[in-house]
Design an enzyme around this catalytic site. Structure first.
Site, PDB file in Angstrom:
ATOM      1  CB  SER A 129      -0.942   0.006   1.217  1.00  0.00           C
ATOM      2  OG  SER A 129      -0.212   0.020   2.421  1.00  0.00           O
ATOM      3  N   GLY A 334      28.447  19.547 -18.959  1.00  0.00           N
ATOM      4  CA  GLY A 334      29.089  18.569 -19.826  1.00  0.00           C
ATOM      5  C   GLY A 334      29.538  17.355 -19.038  1.00  0.00           C
ATOM      6  N   GLY A 335      30.652  16.782 -19.431  1.00  0.00           N
ATOM      7  CA  GLY A 335      31.163  15.592 -18.756  1.00  0.00           C
ATOM      8  C   GLY A 335      31.459  15.810 -17.295  1.00  0.00           C
ATOM      9  CD  GLU A 358       5.883  13.567   2.517  1.00  0.00           C
ATOM     10  OE1 GLU A 358       4.729  13.199   2.797  1.00  0.00           O
ATOM     11  OE2 GLU A 358       6.758  13.738   3.372  1.00  0.00           O
TER      12      GLU A 358
END
Length: 376
Positions: A129, A334-335, A358
């Protein structure tokens, strides 16, 4: 920013930001690698009044508004979204006790919560749940000596780390809220979850195998727990959105600095118009998210009829926008953005879960649409 805030609120933001910059940001990567926030941090935050943000001053809290709260968590999340979010969960629990507990419960729990001698976690989600919270199966049976709790909770921030847990459980056919202290016989925890983000705060399953808690550990009225949980989630959604906003703002700040230093084709990359347009778009997104979030917080403070809808809308919009901004900031690095040393990849990983917890952003759409339809 200050145009929307009073001097007192600006001071709340600045104090929280300064604390985060000095006491959290320099250590955030190390805490992530360790998988735990040192408990020595919490009394320092409590000394600033941030252990009981929503708790009345009569019980040792700061008695701040929801608008004040989103300022606190935005500011702290600029240092580390994971730490700020964990603190927000503790404060959600304290706020629930202050709002729904009787005087005896307030006297018992709130001073220790505000000092953060007792760190609280919140236990609603179960393996079967998640979004359907009302289907929870954890059960509390009332007896002469107290309530006996049996069931399992999943994805609990602070599981095995916190000092007390607010547990949502079924009493007869209705849902109640119980406080279970660490060390209670029958309380145990699953293994440490290996997560994408929020790695500084430990997450485990919480297992209740015949845990006996006193009658006085019932929070509020028996059978009213689901209403308490939903009321707590309105504020929790604002706080999670605020943490996303702080993280995204930190990413954008770092990106501006990086682009002003990174050279390409004979100039810094912040001089390329195409990249300037991307910066402008991110600034617009964060400023609109900030205004929307503060508006929703003000509605919740005012007890407005539409507050729940606006909290859901703010959570949906802000967390989506902020993840996109953080991800764009990584791209503009970038990298280097992919390397841990630059801090951007951590923010991206941390903010991804804000679109899930939440209440998932899909559930936020359900809440919004239902309220729209009901109003016609």
């Amino acid at each position: 920013m200050s145009v929307f805030l009073s001097e007192e609120q600006q001071a709340v933001f600045e104090t929280s930001h300064e604390f985060g910059a000095e006491k959290i940001a320099p250590f955030a990567r190390a805490w992530e690698q360790a998988g735990e926030i040192p408990k020595s941090l919490w009394p320092e935050l409590a000394a600033l009044g941030l252990g009981g943000v929503y708790v009345s001053e009569d019980h040792g809290g700061s008695g701040l508004s929801r608008l004040d709260g989103v300022l606190v968590f935005e500011a702290l999340a600029m240092a580390c979204p994971s730490v700020a979010a964990f603190l927000s969960i503790h404060n959600m629990c304290g706020g629930m006790i202050d709002r729904f507990g009787d005087e005896s419960a307030k006297a018992q729990w709130l001073p220790r919560a505000c000092s953060m001698e007792t760190v609280f976690s919140y236990c609603l989600t179960e393996p079967g749940s998640g979004s359907d919270a009302a289907a929870l199966k954890t059960r509390a049976v009332r007896g002469d000596a107290g309530y006996t709790l049996t069931g399992n909770k999943a994805f609990i921030s602070g599981g095995g780390y916190s000092d007390a847990y607010i547990v949502m459980c079924r009493t007869d056919e209705n849902i109640s809220a119980m406080i279970v202290e660490d060390g209670t016989v029958g309380l145990s925890f699953g293994g440490l979850e290996d997560k994408m983000g929020w790695r500084a705060q430990p997450t485990r399953a919480v297992q209740l195998d015949g845990c006996l808690v006193p009658h006085t550990n019932l929070l509020g009225e028996e059978g009213r727990g689901f209403a308490y949980a939903m009321a707590g989630l309105d504020g929790g959604r604002l706080n999670i959105a605020a943490c996303a906003l702080g993280g995204a703002q930190a990413a954008l700040n770092a990106t501006l600095k990086y682009m002003g230093e990174r050279q390409a084709f004979g100039q810094t990359i912040d001089r390329f118009q195409a990249l300037q347009f991307r910066l402008a778009d991110m600034e617009v997104k964060l400023q609109t998210a900030r205004v929307f979030l503060r508006h929703a917080a003000a509605l919740l403070d005012a007890g407005a009829v539409e507050a729940t809808k606006f909290c859901a809308m703010a959570k949906l919009y802000v967390t989506d926008v902020c993840f996109d901004v953080a991800n764009d900031c990584l791209q503009l690095h970038g990298g280097y953005g992919y390397l841990a040393d630059y801090g951007i990849e951590k923010i991206v990983r941390d903010l991804r879960v804000h679109q899930i917890l939440e209440g998932t952003n899909e559930i936020m759409r359900v809440i919004i649409a239902r309220q729209m339809v009901a109003a016609t």
